[in-house]
Design a protein around this motif. Structure first.
Motif, PDB file in Angstrom:
ATOM      1  N   ALA A 444      68.299 -39.819  42.659  1.00  0.00           N
ATOM      2  CA  ALA A 444      69.336 -38.953  42.091  1.00  0.00           C
ATOM      3  C   ALA A 444      69.963 -38.075  43.162  1.00  0.00           C
ATOM      4  N   SER A 445      69.163 -37.588  44.100  1.00  0.00           N
ATOM      5  CA  SER A 445      69.693 -36.743  45.179  1.00  0.00           C
ATOM      6  C   SER A 445      70.666 -37.517  46.046  1.00  0.00           C
ATOM      7  N   THR A 446      70.353 -38.789  46.293  1.00  0.00           N
ATOM      8  CA  THR A 446      71.263 -39.622  47.086  1.00  0.00           C
ATOM      9  C   THR A 446      72.610 -39.773  46.392  1.00  0.00           C
ATOM     10  N   VAL A 447      72.563 -40.055  45.070  1.00  0.00           N
ATOM     11  CA  VAL A 447      73.808 -40.212  44.315  1.00  0.00           C
ATOM     12  C   VAL A 447      74.593 -38.911  44.285  1.00  0.00           C
ATOM     13  N   ILE A 448      73.885 -37.804  44.084  1.00  0.00           N
ATOM     14  CA  ILE A 448      74.566 -36.502  43.980  1.00  0.00           C
ATOM     15  C   ILE A 448      75.164 -36.081  45.315  1.00  0.00           C
ATOM     16  N   LEU A 711      55.656 -31.922  36.022  1.00  0.00           N
ATOM     17  CA  LEU A 711      55.198 -30.552  36.274  1.00  0.00           C
ATOM     18  C   LEU A 711      54.335 -30.048  35.123  1.00  0.00           C
ATOM     19  N   VAL A 712      54.718 -30.408  33.907  1.00  0.00           N
ATOM     20  CA  VAL A 712      53.869 -30.046  32.765  1.00  0.00           C
ATOM     21  C   VAL A 712      52.507 -30.723  32.903  1.00  0.00           C
ATOM     22  N   MET A 753      47.870 -32.137  45.047  1.00  0.00           N
ATOM     23  CA  MET A 753      48.275 -33.216  44.137  1.00  0.00           C
ATOM     24  C   MET A 753      49.751 -33.568  44.335  1.00  0.00           C
ATOM     25  N   ALA A 754      50.597 -32.537  44.485  1.00  0.00           N
ATOM     26  CA  ALA A 754      52.026 -32.788  44.685  1.00  0.00           C
ATOM     27  C   ALA A 754      52.275 -33.522  45.993  1.00  0.00           C
ATOM     28  N   MET A 755      51.571 -33.111  47.057  1.00  0.00           N
ATOM     29  CA  MET A 755      51.751 -33.776  48.359  1.00  0.00           C
ATOM     30  C   MET A 755      51.302 -35.223  48.290  1.00  0.00           C
ATOM     31  N   ALA A 756      50.161 -35.459  47.621  1.00  0.00           N
ATOM     32  CA  ALA A 756      49.694 -36.839  47.476  1.00  0.00           C
ATOM     33  C   ALA A 756      50.715 -37.662  46.683  1.00  0.00           C
ATOM     34  N   GLY A 757      51.295 -37.057  45.630  1.00  0.00           N
ATOM     35  CA  GLY A 757      52.306 -37.760  44.845  1.00  0.00           C
ATOM     36  C   GLY A 757      53.551 -38.066  45.650  1.00  0.00           C
ATOM     37  N   VAL A 758      53.989 -37.114  46.472  1.00  0.00           N
ATOM     38  CA  VAL A 758      55.175 -37.331  47.305  1.00  0.00           C
ATOM     39  C   VAL A 758      54.932 -38.468  48.291  1.00  0.00           C
ATOM     40  N   LEU A 759      53.767 -38.459  48.940  1.00  0.00           N
ATOM     41  CA  LEU A 759      53.461 -39.528  49.905  1.00  0.00           C
ATOM     42  C   LEU A 759      53.370 -40.885  49.220  1.00  0.00           C
ATOM     43  N   ALA A 760      52.707 -40.915  48.047  1.00  0.00           N
ATOM     44  CA  ALA A 760      52.616 -42.188  47.312  1.00  0.00           C
ATOM     45  C   ALA A 760      53.994 -42.642  46.855  1.00  0.00           C
ATOM     46  N   GLY A 783      69.235 -41.471  52.527  1.00  0.00           N
ATOM     47  CA  GLY A 783      69.241 -40.774  53.801  1.00  0.00           C
ATOM     48  C   GLY A 783      68.108 -39.770  53.888  1.00  0.00           C
ATOM     49  N   ALA A 784      67.941 -39.215  55.094  1.00  0.00           N
ATOM     50  CA  ALA A 784      66.841 -38.268  55.317  1.00  0.00           C
ATOM     51  C   ALA A 784      67.024 -36.994  54.495  1.00  0.00           C
ATOM     52  N   LEU A 785      68.263 -36.512  54.372  1.00  0.00           N
ATOM     53  CA  LEU A 785      68.503 -35.256  53.658  1.00  0.00           C
ATOM     54  C   LEU A 785      68.078 -35.326  52.196  1.00  0.00           C
ATOM     55  N   PRO A 786      68.482 -36.353  51.420  1.00  0.00           N
ATOM     56  CA  PRO A 786      68.028 -36.413  50.022  1.00  0.00           C
ATOM     57  C   PRO A 786      66.514 -36.510  49.895  1.00  0.00           C
ATOM     58  N   VAL A 787      65.868 -37.253  50.801  1.00  0.00           N
ATOM     59  CA  VAL A 787      64.413 -37.408  50.730  1.00  0.00           C
ATOM     60  C   VAL A 787      63.717 -36.071  51.005  1.00  0.00           C
ATOM     61  N   ILE A 788      64.139 -35.390  52.066  1.00  0.00           N
ATOM     62  CA  ILE A 788      63.525 -34.099  52.407  1.00  0.00           C
ATOM     63  C   ILE A 788      63.779 -33.081  51.305  1.00  0.00           C
ATOM     64  N   LEU A 789      65.007 -33.066  50.795  1.00  0.00           N
ATOM     65  CA  LEU A 789      65.342 -32.124  49.733  1.00  0.00           C
ATOM     66  C   LEU A 789      64.514 -32.396  48.475  1.00  0.00           C
ATOM     67  N   SER A 790      64.343 -33.667  48.125  1.00  0.00           N
ATOM     68  CA  SER A 790      63.558 -34.027  46.941  1.00  0.00           C
ATOM     69  C   SER A 790      62.103 -33.616  47.111  1.00  0.00           C
ATOM     70  N   ALA A 791      61.544 -33.874  48.303  1.00  0.00           N
ATOM     71  CA  ALA A 791      60.152 -33.492  48.557  1.00  0.00           C
ATOM     72  C   ALA A 791      59.975 -31.981  48.461  1.00  0.00           C
ATOM     73  N   PHE A 792      60.932 -31.234  49.023  1.00  0.00           N
ATOM     74  CA  PHE A 792      60.840 -29.771  48.974  1.00  0.00           C
ATOM     75  C   PHE A 792      60.904 -29.260  47.539  1.00  0.00           C
ATOM     76  N   VAL A 793      61.859 -29.797  46.754  1.00  0.00           N
ATOM     77  CA  VAL A 793      62.004 -29.369  45.360  1.00  0.00           C
ATOM     78  C   VAL A 793      60.743 -29.676  44.574  1.00  0.00           C
ATOM     79  N   LEU A 794      60.186 -30.862  44.787  1.00  0.00           N
ATOM     80  CA  LEU A 794      58.997 -31.265  44.037  1.00  0.00           C
ATOM     81  C   LEU A 794      57.793 -30.415  44.415  1.00  0.00           C
ATOM     82  N   LEU A 795      57.592 -30.154  45.703  1.00  0.00           N
ATOM     83  CA  LEU A 795      56.461 -29.336  46.150  1.00  0.00           C
ATOM     84  C   LEU A 795      56.609 -27.897  45.655  1.00  0.00           C
ATOM     85  N   ALA A 796      57.818 -27.372  45.775  1.00  0.00           N
ATOM     86  CA  ALA A 796      58.037 -25.993  45.322  1.00  0.00           C
ATOM     87  C   ALA A 796      57.815 -25.879  43.818  1.00  0.00           C
ATOM     88  N   ALA A 797      58.316 -26.860  43.061  1.00  0.00           N
ATOM     89  CA  ALA A 797      58.142 -26.826  41.606  1.00  0.00           C
ATOM     90  C   ALA A 797      56.677 -26.975  41.229  1.00  0.00           C
TER      91      ALA A 797
END
Length: 821
Positions: A444-448, A711-712, A753-760, A783-797
């Motif tokens: 979704a980040s790539t499309v956006i 997240l729930v 758990m979030a980091m393991a999920g991101v890596l998987a 691209g690198a930007l959507p991937v990094i942004l997605s990982a950051f959002v997921l870890l922060a959430a």
């Protein structure tokens, strides 16, 4: 115990935990509903048979020139004659050309997209009328009477299924080529409109262009799509070999018409595969996204079931101690899962019906088949199948106690305890949810980010203050000069309206209308042996065009009222890129360019004489949403020929306030003149961006839903862990541990758990993208930007979601914790 009785017991058991049951049902409804709706869409667009007779024998034949960047160069009449004469594996050919007519005599004057077909076309396509008859072999030839068939959609939506249209005569205008009369003879059955979504289909005689000598005899005059029927017993591969053999001989016989650099090729596909090719990748990616949502929903529910099973360990242990077998306990869990999943499927299928309608409008941007999509029984059996799969999976998630469990009775009275295997399972399910969410979020980040890049690109045009109006050429009973005079008078009258700054004529509306490129050369230009002359976009404009769209002239001057008139020196204005490429480090003004394209043999009215450059303007890339360098030559509309017919009105007021007075003004000049598609350039661009915006919306919603469920799930796992470790935390606090240490520990569990999920998710996404890319060339790595942004959002959430159970752990009352057992 019969399974029906087991279901009754399971129902009463679930009624004791109504809150949990409701959450499970809604979560499953989300996953099952999304998948049922998407599958219905995929089935309707990709899998549903066409209405065409013997569709598995119907093929689409395509000529392409990949070396020239042309993936569909269509066919000329001489090429089709050669194929008809020599190809033996096809029993019949059908011809279809797309053209735009101005139609008068059927309600309001309007511009219609039309197909021009030969006599055998409908017979080859295997289509039938719902009213009247279709174009047939008796309607072929230059001496036949003009006839028109209405498409079903046009007949139902515009003419409200009026049967009295049969036999009516309409006038079809072809711009400067002239007009023809035609009689409406029938209405086509509902079918997929390919290769163009047309409103009418007419025979060849209705188009003067198709009757011209160059159209009939010139091999380069390519504008016809070609269909064929496989001969009895012939396979598609055999037909392809036959077509390539004949085509190879044809290109050798006419080498001048097939540039080696262009690399002309011929290919064939089943018509159904050709029709669905544009939507296949989008829909399969959408199906994969909905499958990930289903996986996330099932993982979340599995965690909830595990939690409930742990809280019921005492009950299950007593049942086992009293002689209940593992099979009996498993049947009870299966019955509960079937009830939950059945209810979730019912809610999901109910919610999927309006979702199908929404998704059909979305998919219609990629395939016209989606416009006729209807909900059928497939929605029910897909929902039922997903419910059964989910029920079986969920029934076998928990670990059951056995009759030999030594501490079975103790479990019935103790507090909640969580075993190592249960804890690991819960964390695995949470990681699966996060991994699937990361894949969706990255996509979704790539499309956006792509959409943001498109929306923020600078076009160089004053898009907000320019109103465009389609005023197509009406040449019936007029000379070319009278057509020009009509537009000049229209411009003069519109300029007199309050609030209008400048009005001008143009050939096409940026981003909405197709371009027209021709080979050209210039003073001193010499191309290498074997190379073709460069191509330039050709545009016909009136004086003041650049001022009306807000583009500066950077050298020389604009056209004036005398440029292009007979007896005057031919002049042009060129784009900045053309001036720089053809005249490097020189002044392009007063140099000359001239057309060299072979198609000028049948492009009547285009002057191939050298034209003096009187001005250089900033580039106007009117074809690409992200503008790039563009080579363009502008001719004055006094010189002609005039195609299209678009007015550009620059105003400082609300552009749409001018639509009514402009329409009234032009209709006063010519009552039969169509006036259509009034829109600002800003809205034209927004309309072209609609598919990208819809992509962002659909995939963004999927990603948001997946992220919320994941997240729930993480918060639920940690909350249950904190609940089960209450005594442990109390002891640690009693021994002097600081509350913030407990808080940090629980948050760290969530982050891990979030980091393991991101890596998987990253690993799975990489493999999936590479695998999909080998089958679908449109699938690219993000691209690198959507991937990094997605990982950051997921870890922060995930950290935020972990905070609530962590705060609860830090606030545990030591005395209460020690009394808990």
């Amino acid at each position: 115990m019969s399974f029906l009785r087991v279901l009754r017991v399971a129902f009463h058991s679930l009624m004791r935990t109504q809150g949990l049951a409701l959450i499970v049902i809604l979560t499953l409804a989300l996953g099952i509903g999304a998948n049922a709706a998407i599958f219905t869409l995929v089935r309707g667009v990709l899998l549903k048979p066409l209405v065409n007779r013997d569709e598995d024998r119907l093929i689409y034949i395509r000529q392409s020139a990949p070396g020239a960047g042309d993936d569909n160069s269509t066919f000329s009449v001489p090429e089709i004659h050669d194929l008809r004469a020599s190809v033996k594996t096809l029993s019949a050919f059908g011809e279809f050309s797309t053209i735009e007519f101005t139609m008068i005599g059927l309600g309001e004057p309007r511009v219609v997209q039309a197909g021009v077909v030969d006599g055998p076309f409908f017979e080859v396509m295997g289509l039938h009328p719902v009213l009247g008859r279709l174009v047939g072999r008796q309607d072929d030839g230059p001496k036949a009477a003009g006839v028109v068939v209405l498409t079903y959609r046009f007949w139902t939506t515009t003419l409200m299924k009026d049967p009295s249209v049969l036999g009516k005569t309409v006038r079809l205008g072809s711009g400067p080529m002239g007009d023809r009369s035609a009689t409406i003879i029938g209405v086509l059955e509902p079918s997929v409109p390919y290769p163009q979504d047309t409103e009418i289909i007419a025979n060849v005689v209705t188009s003067p262009h198709h009757l011209s000598a160059t159209m009939v005899t010139d091999r380069l005059h390519r504008m016809t799509e070609l269909f064929g029927r496989l001969a009895p017993g012939v396979t598609l591969d055999q037909a392809r070999v036959d077509l390539r053999t004949v085509y190879g001989a044809m290109t050798k016989e006419h080498p001048r018409d097939y540039s080696p650099k262009a690399n002309y090729q011929i290919g064939a596909k089943l018509l159904r595969d050709q029709i669905t090719s544009g939507a296949r990748t989008v829909l399969l990616v959408l199906l994969a996204a909905s499958a990930l949502v289903f996986i996330i929903a099932c993982s979340n529910v599995a965690n909830l079931i595990l939690t409930r099973t742990v809280r019921r360990e005492g009950e299950l242990a007593i049942r086992a101690a009293l002689g209940a077998s593992t099979g009996a306990l498993r049947r009870m869990l299966l019955a509960e899962s079937l009830l939950l999943c059945g209810a979730g499927a019912a809610v999901g299928v109910w919610s999927a019906q309006p979702l199908v309608a929404i998704l059909a409008r979305y998919a219609s941007r990629f395939s016209v088949r989606a416009l006729d999509l209807t909900v059928d029984s497939s929605l029910l059996w897909v929902g039922a199948a997903l419910a059964i799969v989910a029920a079986v999976v969920l029934a076998f998630v928990p670990r059951l106690p056995s009759a030999g469990t030594s501490n079975g009775l103790n479990l019935s009275s103790g507090s909640v305890r969580i075993t190592g295997s249960t804890s690991r399972r819960q964390r695995v399910f949470a990681v699966i949810q996060i991994a699937a969410s990361f894949v969706l979020l990255a996509g979704a980040s790539t499309v956006i980010t792509t959409l943001i890049a498109l929306q923020t690109a600078q076009t160089g045009l004053d898009t907000r203050h320019v109103l465009t109006v389609n005023v197509p050429v009406m040449s019936y009973g007029k000379t070319p000069q009278q057509v020009v005079d009509f537009y000049k008078e229209s411009i003069r009258r519109i300029d007199a309206l309050p609030g209008v700054n400048k009005t001008a004529f143009g050939m096409s509306v940026p981003w909405r209308d197709g371009g027209f490129a021709l080979q050209f050369s210039a003073d001193g230009h010499v191309h290498a042996a074997g190379e073709e002359d460069p191509r330039a976009q050709w545009r016909v404009i009136s004086p003041g065009f650049f001022a009306s769209v807000g583009v500066p002239i950077i050298a020389g001057r604009d056209f004036d009222g005398l440029d292009g008139q007979k007896g005057k020196e031919p002049v042009v204005i060129v784009s900045e890129t053309l001036a720089r490429r053809m005249f490097p480090n020189q002044d392009a003004v007063n140099r000359h360019v001239y057309w060299t394209d072979p198609v000028l043999r049948f492009a009547a009215g285009i002057n191939a004489a050298p034209h003096r450059i009187i001005g250089v303007t900033a580039d106007i890339d009117d074809e690409h949403l992200i503008p790039g360098p563009v080579v363009t030559i502008y001719s004055p509309f006094e010189e002609g020929p005039i195609f299209g017919g678009r007015l550009f009105i620059h105003t400082g007021a609300n552009p749409y306030s001018l639509v009514t007075p402009v329409t009234r003004l032009i209709r006063d000049m010519s009552a039969d003149q169509p006036i259509e598609h009034a829109a600002t350039l800003e809205d034209v661009r927004a309309e072209v961006l609609t598919p990208d915006r819809l992509n962002s919306l659909v995939f963004g919603v999927f990603a948001a839903v997946a992220l919320t469920i994941a997240l729930v799930g993480v918060a639920g796992v940690l909350a249950f862990s904190v609940s089960a470790r209450t005594r442990e935390f109390g002891i640690r606090l009693a021994l002097g541990s600081q509350p913030q240490h407990l808080l940090k520990g629980v948050v760290a569990e969530g982050a891990v758990m979030a980091m393991a999920g991101v890596l998987a998710g990253a690993a799975f996404g990489y493999v999936a993208a590479r695998l999909a890319g080998s089958y679908f060339f449109e699938v690219k790595m993000p691209g690198a930007l959507p991937v990094i942004l997605s990982a950051f959002v997921l870890l922060a959430a995930a950290v935020v979601a972990s905070w609530l159970p962590a705060a609860r752990a830090a606030r545990i009352d030591v005395i209460q914790a020690l009394r808990s057992e």
